[in-house]
Design a protein around this motif. Structure first.
Motif: not given
Length: 415
Positions: A56-83
């Motif tokens: 769980p901590q690794l998934k939280e860490y990865l989500q905190a450091h992976i972001h995607a967007y077309l417009k910076k103020n509208s971030p896309w959803t990022v999900e860590i499905e499996a490790l």
């Protein structure tokens, strides 16, 4: 799911990107020694239990450091499905290393396209200044590029001039749903064309289909109408069987390890070979074809499951892939059945049927041994090389059918 087949020459993260219309999947392969420098917690002490201890901590860490967007103020959803943890060896010295593999999905905002976006990624490198992520487009469904990584990887790293990690612009060439569907159709055709074991099972099962049962042996030719009806039932049953498991396997409803599935496919050839020599399930070929078709379909499904597609794209892919399989399968059957029907009316057919069944049985045993031990043998190696010349077998079968039929008619005419 493919495992690592090479060792890292530099301590970088490898990022494989799989693009489809409604989502983008990322597979991250992170060296554990580098990840520990950023994540801490002495994670390299017991790498085999890392996910159990810190999942769980690794998934939280990865989500905190992976972001995607077309417009910076509208971030896309990022999900860590499996490790997953992978163990390998460095090529240069044979020393073991561990990697954490993370399967990540990025879902765009409604109305935005996955063809162009910014990937704001700083896993590990936010703490380790000389770390880098090498990003490759592994597959792009809308352009028909399936599992063919780009030759030149894009690099995400810290800019030494201003000490900033800039987002990477992902800008994919224009594609379409039609290109994606067409590529899946072609993939299905290619898969069955190269699937020697799938075709061999079906053809060997068809060998005695035109014959009547004479006690516990195969008898004479049952007539053209009888033959076509029986052949059609067998082919249709096999199609229904593998289509069912292709669907449920590709959608992830049923997954079996690849090794037992491949062994069962080879076993199905052995069973059909024995039946072609001496009937062991006379009149029930269509049920056997459907039953073993379920096993063959699981092997087909693994091809689609690895593409990481969304539900809608997967449904279209299943349709295209299955149509490709059916078209190629039907083509092979149509260029084989006429010669089997002609030959089955001659005395020579007994030797063709038994000889073909014996050879197929030997090949099946060789494949069973290879797949059980995961060690090639000389028969399996030879068959794999000879498979590319399979068209010659059809030509020889056609020539034999024509020659024996002409000789039979000549003898009958002379009498």
């Amino acid at each position: 799911m493919s495992t690592i087949s090479f060792a890292h020459q530099t301590p970088n993260t490898l990022v494989f990107l799989d693009a489809s219309p409604n989502r983008v999947a990322l597979e991250l392969q992170m060296p554990l020694s580098e990840l520990e420098l950023a994540f801490g917690n002495n994670i390299s002490a017991k790498p085999e239990t890392l996910i159990e201890r810190f999942g769980p901590q690794l998934k939280e860490y990865l989500q905190a450091h992976i972001h995607a967007y077309l417009k910076k103020n509208s971030p896309w959803t990022v999900e860590i499905e499996a490790l997953r943890m992978d163990k390998g060896k460095y090529a240069e010295n044979g020393i073991d290393y561990w990697e954490l593999v993370a399967y990540t999905v990025i879902i765009p905002q409604q109305g935005e396209s996955t063809r162009k976006f910014m990937l704001d990624y700083d896993v590990i490198m936010h703490q380790v200044i000389n770390h880098a992520a090498l990003v490759s487009i592994r597959s792009d469904w809308e352009t028909g590029n399936l599992n063919a990584p780009t030759a030149d990887a894009m690099v995400i790293s810290r800019n030494t001039r201003d000490n900033v990690i800039y987002p990477l612009e992902i800008n994919l060439q224009q594609g379409s749903w039609f290109k994606g569907f067409k590529s899946m159709f072609a993939l299905g055709m290619q898969h069955i064309k190269e699937g020697t074991d799938h075709l061999l099972f079906l053809i060997v099962l068809l060998l005695p289909a035109a014959l009547l049962i004479n006690g516990r042996q195969w008898g004479k030719f049952g007539g053209t109408k009888y033959s076509i009806l029986r052949l059609s039932k067998i082919v249709t049953s096999f199609t229904i069987g593998h289509s069912i498991t292709l669907l449920i396997g590709a959608l992830g409803w049923l997954r079996l390890p690849a090794q037992p599935v491949e062994i069962m496919i080879a076993f199905s050839i052995l069973v059909s070979s024995i039946h072609a020599i001496r009937p062991i399930f006379p009149g029930k070929e269509m049920y056997v074809a459907a039953g073993f078709g379920l096993i063959h379909g699981l092997a087909f499904a693994s091809v689609l499951a690895n593409l990481k597609l969304s539900a809608g794209t997967m449904a279209l892919s299943i349709l295209g892939f299955n149509l490709g399989i059916e078209v190629m399968q039907l083509f092979v059957v149509l260029i084989t059945i006429p010669w089997l029907i002609l030959l089955s009316q001659t005395r020579a057919y007994k030797y063709v049927r038994v000889g073909g069944a014996v050879i197929s049985g030997i090949v099946a045993i060789a494949w069973i041994l290879e797949r059980a031990t995961q060690t090639p043998n000389f028969i399996s190696v030879f068959v794999n090389k000879a498979a590319i010349q399979a068209h010659w077998a059809i030509l020889i079968l056609a020539a034999l059918a024509l020659i024996t039929t002409l000789l039979k008619r000549r003898v009958a005419h002379s009498l």
